[in-house]
Design a protein around this motif. Structure first.
Motif, short mmCIF file in Angstrom:
data_model
loop_
_atom_site.label_atom_id
_atom_site.label_comp_id
_atom_site.label_asym_id
_atom_site.label_seq_id
_atom_site.Cartn_x
_atom_site.Cartn_y
_atom_site.Cartn_z
N CYS A 193 34.21 25.99 92.28
CA CYS A 193 32.79 25.64 92.26
C CYS A 193 31.97 26.38 93.31
O CYS A 193 30.74 26.26 93.32
CB CYS A 193 32.62 24.13 92.45
N ARG A 194 32.62 27.10 94.19
CA ARG A 194 31.90 27.80 95.24
C ARG A 194 31.02 28.92 94.65
O ARG A 194 31.24 29.38 93.55
CB ARG A 194 32.88 28.43 96.24
N GLY A 195 30.05 29.34 95.46
CA GLY A 195 29.29 30.54 95.12
C GLY A 195 27.99 30.32 94.40
O GLY A 195 27.26 31.29 94.15
N ARG A 196 27.65 29.08 94.08
CA ARG A 196 26.37 28.84 93.42
C ARG A 196 25.93 27.40 93.64
O ARG A 196 26.73 26.53 93.98
CB ARG A 196 26.46 29.12 91.92
N LEU A 197 24.64 27.18 93.45
CA LEU A 197 24.09 25.83 93.53
C LEU A 197 24.33 25.09 92.21
O LEU A 197 24.13 25.65 91.14
CB LEU A 197 22.59 25.88 93.81
N HIS A 198 24.75 23.85 92.32
CA HIS A 198 24.99 23.02 91.14
C HIS A 198 23.97 21.88 91.13
O HIS A 198 23.79 21.20 92.14
CB HIS A 198 26.40 22.41 91.16
N VAL A 199 23.32 21.68 90.02
CA VAL A 199 22.43 20.54 89.88
C VAL A 199 23.26 19.35 89.37
O VAL A 199 23.91 19.45 88.33
CB VAL A 199 21.28 20.84 88.90
N ILE A 200 23.24 18.26 90.12
CA ILE A 200 24.02 17.09 89.76
C ILE A 200 23.15 16.15 88.95
O ILE A 200 22.13 15.65 89.43
CB ILE A 200 24.56 16.38 91.02
N ASN A 201 23.54 15.91 87.72
CA ASN A 201 22.81 15.00 86.84
C ASN A 201 23.29 13.58 87.09
O ASN A 201 24.42 13.22 86.76
CB ASN A 201 23.04 15.41 85.38
N LEU A 202 22.44 12.76 87.66
CA LEU A 202 22.80 11.37 87.98
C LEU A 202 22.16 10.38 87.03
O LEU A 202 22.19 9.18 87.26
CB LEU A 202 22.36 11.05 89.42
N GLY A 204 23.08 9.70 83.98
CA GLY A 204 24.00 9.19 82.95
C GLY A 204 23.93 9.95 81.65
O GLY A 204 24.08 9.39 80.58
N GLY A 205 23.68 11.28 81.73
CA GLY A 205 23.67 12.08 80.51
C GLY A 205 22.34 12.09 79.79
O GLY A 205 22.28 12.46 78.61
N ASN A 206 21.26 11.70 80.48
CA ASN A 206 19.96 11.68 79.84
C ASN A 206 19.19 12.99 79.99
O ASN A 206 17.99 13.05 79.75
CB ASN A 206 19.11 10.54 80.43
N ASN A 207 19.91 14.03 80.47
CA ASN A 207 19.30 15.36 80.62
C ASN A 207 18.04 15.33 81.49
O ASN A 207 17.06 16.01 81.26
CB ASN A 207 18.94 15.95 79.25
N GLY A 208 18.10 14.46 82.53
CA GLY A 208 17.00 14.41 83.47
C GLY A 208 15.78 13.67 82.94
O GLY A 208 14.69 13.78 83.51
N ALA A 209 15.93 12.89 81.87
CA ALA A 209 14.78 12.21 81.29
C ALA A 209 14.24 11.11 82.19
O ALA A 209 13.08 10.73 82.11
CB ALA A 209 15.16 11.63 79.92
N ASP A 210 15.10 10.54 83.04
CA ASP A 210 14.66 9.47 83.93
C ASP A 210 13.98 10.11 85.14
O ASP A 210 14.63 10.68 86.02
CB ASP A 210 15.88 8.63 84.36
N ASN A 211 12.68 9.97 85.23
CA ASN A 211 11.93 10.60 86.31
C ASN A 211 12.16 9.93 87.65
O ASN A 211 11.75 10.47 88.69
CB ASN A 211 10.43 10.59 85.97
N ASN A 212 12.75 8.73 87.65
CA ASN A 212 12.98 8.03 88.91
C ASN A 212 14.28 8.46 89.57
O ASN A 212 14.59 8.00 90.67
CB ASN A 212 13.01 6.51 88.66
N VAL A 213 15.08 9.27 88.92
CA VAL A 213 16.36 9.70 89.46
C VAL A 213 16.24 11.12 90.00
O VAL A 213 15.76 12.01 89.31
CB VAL A 213 17.48 9.64 88.38
N VAL A 214 16.64 11.29 91.27
CA VAL A 214 16.63 12.61 91.88
C VAL A 214 17.94 13.31 91.55
O VAL A 214 19.02 12.71 91.65
CB VAL A 214 16.45 12.49 93.41
N HIS A 215 17.86 14.57 91.16
CA HIS A 215 19.06 15.34 90.83
C HIS A 215 19.25 16.40 91.92
O HIS A 215 18.65 17.48 91.85
CB HIS A 215 18.91 15.99 89.46
N PRO A 216 20.06 16.09 92.92
CA PRO A 216 20.21 17.03 94.04
C PRO A 216 20.99 18.27 93.64
O PRO A 216 21.73 18.27 92.66
CB PRO A 216 20.97 16.20 95.08
N GLN A 217 20.83 19.31 94.43
CA GLN A 217 21.61 20.52 94.28
C GLN A 217 22.80 20.45 95.23
O GLN A 217 22.65 20.05 96.39
CB GLN A 217 20.75 21.75 94.57
N ALA A 218 23.96 20.83 94.75
CA ALA A 218 25.19 20.70 95.53
C ALA A 218 25.82 22.06 95.78
O ALA A 218 25.77 22.96 94.93
CB ALA A 218 26.18 19.80 94.81
N VAL A 219 26.42 22.19 96.96
CA VAL A 219 27.18 23.38 97.35
C VAL A 219 28.59 22.92 97.69
O VAL A 219 28.78 22.01 98.50
CB VAL A 219 26.55 24.09 98.56
#
Length: 250
Positions: A193-202, A204-219
């Protein structure tokens, strides 16, 4: 009369027994007569009791309640020997750092990364202008397992708890140190997983539809204990740290 009449019955019996033994007969024949040609009754099916999966209680909905629960008797590691080590630093920090588990000396010190690995970690933070007070440092596993590693039996539950922790803290960036945190949040070991930023979808599989959930970037990067054993990997770890802070203040 043209034939050898000196027959040794004991040798004949022994020879017959040897033949049956070679044929796979390893038990005596029953005393009572048996019809060996009779159809064999099929075995009766054994009644099986389906295991009822234990339904875990909902995780606390606020960060303060979650941190208290994490150190309490209902946490998955509560029955393990040794004292659990709580998350440290500023919970509202924009960077959250996750390690796999406390080091051997951490329980006595009451802090994560308290030994040689911790001193290297402090230098890593200083290299990007940070310190422990400006990040949120959390363990995937609050107590050190007896075997010194997270077992598969508890890994799924800890992964679920880790994702919930990240959702409550809502950092902008997440630094995953070692394989266990990388598997928990990214689904694969740190090296892959090294070498790039990963967006973590928190969501529950809603493709970011929940605007109240922050999706951090992970290294994903190497744990400091690994860097102590393989100093040549520090150059790659430095690249990971640069990626972690790159564009963070935009």
């Amino acid at each position: 009369m043209g034939a050898d009449q000196n027959i040794d019955l004991r040798m004949m019996a022994a020879s017959a027994l040897d033949w049956w033994r070679d044929a796979g007969v390893d038990a005596s024949i029953d005393e009572a007569p048996r019809d060996w040609l009779a159809p064999v009754e099929p075995p009766r099916p054994v009644a099986r009791t389906e295991a009822v999966a234990e339904i875990a209680a909902p995780l606390p909905a606020t960060l303060a309640a979650f941190e208290a629960w994490r150190m309490g008797p209902d946490a998955p590691e509560a029955s393990w020997p040794g004292r659990p080590v709580a998350a440290q630093g500023r919970s509202s920090a924009d960077i959250m750092v996750m390690v796999d588990l406390p080091e051997r000396e951490d329980a006595d010190a009451g802090v994560l990364l308290s030994g040689a690995a911790g001193r290297l970690f402090d230098r890593m933070l200083a290299a990007i202008g940070r310190d422990r007070e400006s990040i949120y440092l959390v363990p995937l596993c609050a107590s050190r397992p007896p075997a010194g590693r997270v077992s598969p039996e508890i890994e799924d539950r800890l992964n679920e708890i880790a994702r919930h922790h990240v959702m409550l803290a809502a950092p902008k960036r997440l630094l995953l140190l070692g394989n266990a945190p990388s598997r928990a949040l990214l689904g694969a070991d740190a090296l892959r997983c090294r070498g790039r930023l990963h967006v973590i979808n928190l969501s529950g599989g809603n493709n970011g539809a929940d605007n109240n959930v922050v999706h951090p970037q992970a290294v994903a990067s190497f744990h400091p204990r690994f860097l102590l054993e393989r100093p040549a990997a520090k150059a790659e770890a430095w690249k990971d740290l640069q990626m972690l802070i790159g564009g963070l203040n935009k």
